[in-house]
Design a protein around this motif. Structure first.
Motif, short mmCIF file in Angstrom:
data_model
loop_
_atom_site.label_atom_id
_atom_site.label_comp_id
_atom_site.label_asym_id
_atom_site.label_seq_id
_atom_site.Cartn_x
_atom_site.Cartn_y
_atom_site.Cartn_z
N SER A 179 0.83 -1.21 0.00
CA SER A 179 0.00 0.00 0.00
C SER A 179 0.86 1.25 0.00
N PRO A 180 0.47 2.28 -0.77
CA PRO A 180 1.20 3.53 -0.69
C PRO A 180 0.97 4.21 0.66
N VAL A 181 2.03 4.77 1.21
CA VAL A 181 1.94 5.57 2.43
C VAL A 181 1.96 7.02 1.97
N VAL A 182 0.86 7.71 2.15
CA VAL A 182 0.66 9.04 1.58
C VAL A 182 0.74 10.11 2.67
N ASP A 183 1.53 11.14 2.41
CA ASP A 183 1.60 12.32 3.29
C ASP A 183 0.27 13.06 3.15
N ASP A 184 -0.47 13.18 4.25
CA ASP A 184 -1.79 13.80 4.19
C ASP A 184 -1.74 15.25 3.73
N ALA A 185 -0.65 15.95 4.02
CA ALA A 185 -0.57 17.37 3.69
C ALA A 185 -0.24 17.63 2.23
N THR A 186 0.52 16.73 1.62
CA THR A 186 0.96 16.95 0.23
C THR A 186 0.29 16.03 -0.77
N GLY A 187 -0.23 14.90 -0.31
CA GLY A 187 -0.81 13.91 -1.21
C GLY A 187 0.23 13.07 -1.92
N LYS A 188 1.50 13.21 -1.55
CA LYS A 188 2.57 12.46 -2.21
C LYS A 188 2.91 11.18 -1.46
N VAL A 189 3.40 10.19 -2.20
CA VAL A 189 3.82 8.92 -1.61
C VAL A 189 5.19 9.10 -0.95
N VAL A 190 5.29 8.71 0.32
CA VAL A 190 6.55 8.85 1.04
C VAL A 190 7.13 7.50 1.46
N ALA A 191 6.34 6.44 1.30
CA ALA A 191 6.81 5.10 1.70
C ALA A 191 5.85 4.07 1.15
N VAL A 192 6.24 2.79 1.31
CA VAL A 192 5.39 1.68 0.89
C VAL A 192 5.26 0.72 2.07
N ASN A 193 4.03 0.45 2.47
CA ASN A 193 3.74 -0.39 3.63
C ASN A 193 4.28 -1.81 3.43
#
Length: 300
Positions: A225-239
């Motif tokens: 699953s993509p780990v998404v930064d709530d503030a930017t909407g960008k992917v920062v990691a993968v679960n």
């Protein structure tokens, strides 16, 4: 990593909830079955301001994909073009040919794997197909990146879905995040609790992993699953994993190892692998270039 949950499969079939994933999260079968039965959160959305600038209100399912045994997402990099072949990000341990061995790196491997594309509310609206595995490893990180037969423009024109952008800067502790599972059509919300110097699980070791706060109690099928930064909407990691029952450094029970070699076990806590280092390894046309300046992904 995720192990098969035979008991969860039986429980879910009895409950009429469908099949459990072939690759499962580091939680008990009872927990998996119970969590799967919880109603998914209301769909979240993005809107636009009066000026037409997109304003991120909350993370939703748009761009997430479901695999046969895992979750994933359609991704792009800051310099990707609409005419580039689109990419799908998931875990190394979700690779259809099996777990890459410690030290193994797979590039340009033929694949025709399919992915269920989701819209913002979590409905499956189309099927995407891979042309190859561009990159896969479980060494230092836990990622598989598929190249698709479709471009970003074609996906957007056909389905109205844009890819998620992978951030090219290191995530920050305390950041509010969402783990978006295309398999379960469920969003888990928490924060980045901190970073792990080395995360060791069985024969695999991952560097600078993300540790979640406890409310991201991910289950089987959330791998990739993509780990998404709530503030930017960008992917920062993968679960990718979590410690199921308190064992030390065993499969499904990763342990944290600090710079001095001290080991910490956090039962019930889950983790992800950072993705900020990936964009530097893909150049024009989304072509993998492991020799590119700034690329630190393991090489074959």
């Amino acid at each position: 990593m995720r192990k098969p949950l035979v008991a969860a499969l039986l429980a879910l079939v009895i409950a009429g909830a469908g099949a459990a994933p072939a690759v499962a999260a580091p939680h008990s079968a009872e927990t998996a079955a119970r969590t799967a039965a919880v109603a998914q959160p209301a769909p979240l959305s993005r809107t636009a301001t009066a000026s037409g600038t997109a304003t991120i209100q909350a993370v939703n399912f748009a761009g997430a994909v479901s695999l046969s045994n895992c979750s994933g997402s359609v991704i792009r990099f800051p310099n990707s073009a609409d005419t580039d072949p689109a990419l799908v990000l998931t875990n190394g341990h979700c690779l259809e040919t099996g777990f890459p061995s410690p030290g193994e790196v797979i590039v340009d491997q033929a694949s025709s794997r399919t992915f269920g594309l989701l819209n913002s509310s979590g409905s499956r609206i189309g099927t995407l197909r891979a042309s190859k595995v561009a990159y896969s490893t479980m060494t230092d990180t836990d990622v598989t990146i598929y190249q698709l037969t479709s471009t970003y423009a074609r996906i957007r024109n056909s389905y109205g879905i844009s890819a998620l952008t992978v951030a090219d800067t290191h995530p920050v502790a305390g950041t509010a995040i969402s783990v978006v599972s295309g398999y379960w059509k469920r969003i888990y919300t928490c924060s980045i609790d901190g970073f792990v110097y080395r995360l060791k699980e069985g024969g695999w070791t991952w560097k600078d992993s993300v540790r979640y706060t406890s409310s991201c109690n991910t289950i089987g099928g959330t791998s990739g699953s993509p780990v998404v930064d709530d503030a930017t909407g960008k992917v920062v990691a993968v679960n990718n994993t979590g410690n199921e029952n308190g064992e030390t450094c065993t499969v499904n029970n990763p342990c944290e190892v600090d710079e001095s070699g001290n080991i910490t076990v956090r039962q019930g806590i889950n983790y992800a692998e950072e993705t900020y280092q990936i964009p530097a390894c893909f150049g024009t046309g989304n072509k993998l270039d492991l020799s590119a300046s700034g690329c630190v992904l393991p090489k074959p």
